[in-house]
Design a protein around this motif. Structure first.
Motif, PDB file in Angstrom:
ATOM      1  N   GLY A   1       0.788  -1.227   0.000  1.00 47.16           N
ATOM      2  CA  GLY A   1       0.000   0.000   0.000  1.00 47.16           C
ATOM      3  C   GLY A   1       0.820   1.276   0.000  1.00 47.16           C
ATOM      4  O   GLY A   1       0.335   2.314  -0.424  1.00 47.16           O
ATOM      5  N   THR A   2       2.054   1.224   0.478  1.00 49.54           N
ATOM      6  CA  THR A   2       2.841   2.453   0.447  1.00 49.54           C
ATOM      7  C   THR A   2       4.342   2.183   0.395  1.00 49.54           C
ATOM      8  O   THR A   2       5.128   3.093   0.205  1.00 49.54           O
TER       9      THR A   2
ATOM     10  N   ILE B   1      -6.852  -2.395   2.494  1.00 51.48           N
ATOM     11  CA  ILE B   1      -6.063  -1.254   2.931  1.00 51.48           C
ATOM     12  C   ILE B   1      -5.943  -0.269   1.783  1.00 51.48           C
ATOM     13  O   ILE B   1      -5.818  -0.642   0.625  1.00 51.48           O
ATOM     14  N   ILE B   2      -6.063   1.002   2.153  1.00 48.52           N
ATOM     15  CA  ILE B   2      -6.059   2.073   1.163  1.00 48.52           C
ATOM     16  C   ILE B   2      -5.113   3.145   1.667  1.00 48.52           C
ATOM     17  O   ILE B   2      -5.119   3.473   2.851  1.00 48.52           O
ATOM     18  N   SER B   3      -4.323   3.682   0.763  1.00 48.90           N
ATOM     19  CA  SER B   3      -3.337   4.666   1.187  1.00 48.90           C
ATOM     20  C   SER B   3      -3.801   6.081   0.858  1.00 48.90           C
ATOM     21  O   SER B   3      -4.759   6.287   0.110  1.00 48.90           O
ATOM     22  N   GLU B   4      -3.073   7.039   1.408  1.00 46.75           N
ATOM     23  CA  GLU B   4      -3.456   8.445   1.258  1.00 46.75           C
ATOM     24  C   GLU B   4      -3.451   8.883  -0.205  1.00 46.75           C
ATOM     25  O   GLU B   4      -2.750   8.319  -1.034  1.00 46.75           O
ATOM     26  N   GLY B   5      -4.233   9.890  -0.480  1.00 43.67           N
ATOM     27  CA  GLY B   5      -4.285  10.440  -1.822  1.00 43.67           C
ATOM     28  C   GLY B   5      -5.193   9.688  -2.771  1.00 43.67           C
ATOM     29  O   GLY B   5      -5.356  10.083  -3.912  1.00 43.67           O
ATOM     30  N   SER B   6      -5.797   8.594  -2.299  1.00 46.75           N
ATOM     31  CA  SER B   6      -6.708   7.858  -3.166  1.00 46.75           C
ATOM     32  C   SER B   6      -8.119   8.404  -3.033  1.00 46.75           C
ATOM     33  O   SER B   6      -8.520   8.882  -1.974  1.00 46.75           O
TER      34      SER B   6
ATOM     35  N   GLN C   1      -7.141  10.291   2.254  1.00 47.33           N
ATOM     36  CA  GLN C   1      -7.908   9.615   1.201  1.00 47.33           C
ATOM     37  C   GLN C   1      -9.387  10.010   1.287  1.00 47.33           C
ATOM     38  O   GLN C   1      -9.914  10.265   2.370  1.00 47.33           O
TER      39      GLN C   1
END
Lengths: 367, 389
Positions: free
Chosen positions: B35-36, B297-302, B285
């Motif tokens: 994820g990052t 899981i999702i990362s920032e900026g999405s 996000q």
């Protein structure tokens, strides 16, 4: 030669955000999931290539200094120039300066050493994406002594009451500066001025026993300076009350405003090393902003979660702003609430505020 | 340079052929994960968290991204006046120029680098494994055993054992035999490719090995057998915890999926053992009113408008309305249009998936993972057009 040096003047900024400013100045208040208010003006200056920035602070600046560090996230850890946090430290008994003039007078070295020829002045309460290079070009093209960055708002809101308003003649020339409640052209606390003129005016004001640079030099304008107004039309929010903080924060859930604030030019902030947000099988999240490090097992709607927030299964959060590292226990219900950093709520708690008067819990509260 | 107790040497030159399109222009350690992160963040963070402040990173294949990513090492707290991170590509010498011919050769060619720190021990790491390990504890063990070489091992299931380099040990973990991928495994202690050597011993044997005509310049195949032959004291250091070689599309996918379990065997949120990475500087996000996100899981900026289930999403991704992503890994800055279906796929960095496209492994091959890079996407789009026509 780099034409601009930056001044972030926090001297007149009051701690207006109740619990959120009990122990920090307004510039250090967390905003938009992972930022502090000062990040926006710093990023604007960075994006304009400003390499020398003085931050004039007076009160409660511990957490601000912690956040700013050596300025590296804004590329301001420099051999020449960079970021200077300039706290009040004046013990010269012969010094007669007062108000924000004290800062400018006592830090002449900052201005003299900075290679820029023009001063860009800003505060932290107006969140903007102002293109300061464009303001500079406008300032030069107008041949003005001072250029004020103004935002004409569609709708006057309570937070605009306290703002200074600017009237121009339709040609960008300022004819009046006042505080009338019903005028829509808001001064964003950003102005640009030639450095020598700025320092000359600082000395003149001190000689006259003045104490407030903007009011005594620009608003009253005893020297008949040629003042221009730059019409800024991008994202703008004024954060000077809990109401304005809460409302403007949640308005970022409007995807158009989100894009406007974040997607055109990056906003930089102190680096944290958090894992991406994790949504458990039981998570139900919609219409929300979440930062990295969150672990969500419950329901989140119309809300902003800062870095490292944990929401246990069965917890429900709506219309709320939950700051860094809060823990929301199983079955807790939160509605229209602002939780400052490190608040721990055990299971089953219910906290409900009113959208016009959100319920606030101060930093590190444990219930 | 001041004397160092340990210098770490991180082998990051691998091509990672089995990762196909993901390593077309990227060394394997620079491949994205979790994820990052990139794979190399794990050994680098382990070094930083273990108090090892001097790390040589040996690069060879497609080094551009890797070099610029590591930079001066400040993200891993490895920007030091005395020590820090050094990127060590192969280089030309008076006697000619040679690429690194193997893991042992890569270290041999950097003897001078290590020598300037006059270390007691040298830690050899590889840049293609996902794990968290306190090398300080391994060093303590190595010193207690007064070992010439300590090899970190992990217990693997017997049926899988023949895929690994296996160590046969006495009860006190002293190694008497090393077998590379034996058809009839005698033990289940697999080498993790992490070696801790007494520097003077390693140096002597590297020089000796280099002069042998038959060598393949490899730690597993040459140096370890040579040490055993010479009756040096080698010990196995048993490691417990999550460890995954992410060398194939399948294992890369599996390892990403492992992060999604509620009780994940590999916790990235441990405040006492942070995994550092270069920060992509993205806003929080945005999960829209129409989005459904769970078990992911999702990362920032999405920005998510569609549905994401059981997937790993990197940063700066857009998922359009009515699109769904399931059992997949989406690399950074991928733009997914509307009405898209993505299932059991790895989507490479920066791809733009047009509206209405369906991406998943062939129905008869549900066990497979579809890797979508630019080439594959174009092939799929073309196929879609011909099948419609």
């Amino acid at each position: 030669m780099k034409p601009l040096i930056g001044v972030i003047n926090l001297d007149h900024e009051l701690e207006e955000l109740k619990e959120l400013t009990y122990f920090r100045c307004g510039a250090a208040v967390p905003y938009a999931g992972r930022y502090r208010l000062i990040d926006f003006v710093l990023s604007n200056m960075m994006n304009a290539g400003i390499e020398s920035i003085g931050v004039f602070v007076r009160r409660k600046y511990r957490s601000l200094m912690d956040h700013l560090g050596d300025g590296k996230p804004w590329d301001l850890d420099r051999k020449h120039g960079g970021m200077f946090i300039l706290p009040p430290d004046w013990n010269d008994p012969t010094d007669t300066s007062q108000g924000d003039l004290q800062h400018f007078h006592n830090n002449l070295d900052f201005f003299r050493r900075g290679s820029g020829q023009y001063v860009v002045h800003a505060g932290s309460r107006h969140v903007t994406k102002a293109d300061l290079q464009d303001v500079y070009r406008y300032h030069i093209s107008k041949g003005a002594d001072v250029t004020l960055v103004c935002k004409k708002v569609d709708q006057l809101l309570p937070e605009h009451d306290a703002c200074v308003k600017v009237e121009d003649d339709g040609n960008g020339h300022v004819v009046d500066i006042h505080q009338s409640a019903d005028h829509p052209n808001i001064y964003t606390e950003i102005f640009i001025m030639e450095k020598e003129l700025f320092l000359h005016q600082v000395q003149r004001c001190i000689a006259h026993g003045e104490s407030h640079f903007f009011r005594d030099v620009i608003q009253k304008n005893p020297d008949g300076l040629n003042i221009a107004a730059y019409a800024y039309d991008g994202y703008h929010a004024v954060i000077n009350s809990i109401d304005s903080y809460y409302r403007n924060s949640l308005e970022l859930l409007n995807s158009g405003l989100y894009e406007q604030l974040f997607k055109e030019q990056p906003v930089h902030t102190k680096i944290k090393y958090e894992a991406p947000a994790k949504y458990l099988d039981t998570a139900e999240v919609k219409h929300s902003l979440l930062a990295n490090g969150c672990i969500v097992g419950g329901e989140v709607e119309d809300s902003i979660l800062f870095r490292g927030v944990q929401v246990a299964k069965g917890a429900k959060i709506k219309g709320s702003i939950i700051m860094q590292k809060c823990y929301i226990g199983e079955g807790a219900v939160l509605e229209n609430v602002i939780l400052d950093k490190d608040v721990k709520l055990s299971g089953g708690q219910t906290l409900i505020g009113d959208p016009s008067n959100p319920y606030i819990l101060a930093k590190s509260t444990i219930i | 340079m001041a004397k160092k107790e340990v210098v770490a040497m991180l082998l990051a030159g691998g091509q990672g052929k089995r990762l196909k399109g993901l390593t077309k222009s990227l060394a394997k350690p620079a491949v994205y994960f979790g994820g990052t992160y990139r794979i190399i963040d794990f050994p680098l963070s382990n070094c930083s968290n273990s108090g090892i402040d001097t790390v040589g990173v040996l690069t060879q294949y497609e080094p551009l991204v890797l070099h610029s990513y590591i930079g001066i090492g400040s993200d891993w707290d490895l920007d030091r006046k005395n020590g820090g991170v050094y990127v060590l590509p192969p280089h030309e010498r008076e006697d000619g120029s040679n690429w690194y011919r193997g893991t042992a050769d890569a270290i041999y060619r950097n003897l001078n680098f290590i020598e300037q720190f006059d270390p007691e021990h040298v830690l050899i790491l590889s840049g293609d494994h996902i794990y968290k390990m306190d090398y300080e504890k391994m060093l303590q063990y190595h010193k207690e055993k007064d070992a010439d070489c300590t090899i970190s091992v992990i217990d693997v299931p017997l049926e899988e054992a023949s895929r690994f380099g296996l160590l046969n040990t006495h009860d006190d973990y002293r190694i008497y035999e090393f077998e590379e991928k034996p058809p009839e495994p005698k033990s289940t202690l697999a080498s993790m490719g992490i070696y801790l050597f007494k520097w003077d011993v390693l140096k002597r044997f590297l020089i000796q090995d280099e002069q042998q005509a038959s060598t393949s310049y490899d730690f597993g195949k040459d140096i370890i057998p040579l040490l055993l032959e010479n009756e040096k004291s080698l010990y196995a250091y048993p490691f417990e915890g999550y460890w995954k070689d992410v060398g194939t599309i399948r294992s890369l996918w599996e390892s990403n999926m492992d992060l999604l379990d509620e009780e994940t065997p590999f916790n990235l949120n441990d405040p006492d053992w942070r995994i550092y990475t270069r920060n992509p500087n993205q806003p929080a996000q945005y999960i829209s009113p129409s989005a459904k996100v769970r078990n992911c899981i999702i990362s920032e900026g999405s920005v998510v408008h569609g549905e994401v289930d059981h997937s790993v999403m990197f940063y700066g991704i857009e998922v359009g309305e009515n699109s769904s992503v399931t059992d997949s890994v989406i690399m950074p800055r991928v733009k997914i249009g509307q009405n898209v279906r993505i299932h059991k796929a790895i989507i490479a960095e920066g791809l733009v998936i047009p509206d209405g496209v369906h991406l998943s492994p062939a129905p008869k091959d549900e066990s497979d993972i579809l890797l979508v890079d630019q080439e594959e996407l174009e092939r799929q789009l073309l196929e879609g057009m011909t099948s419609k026509a």
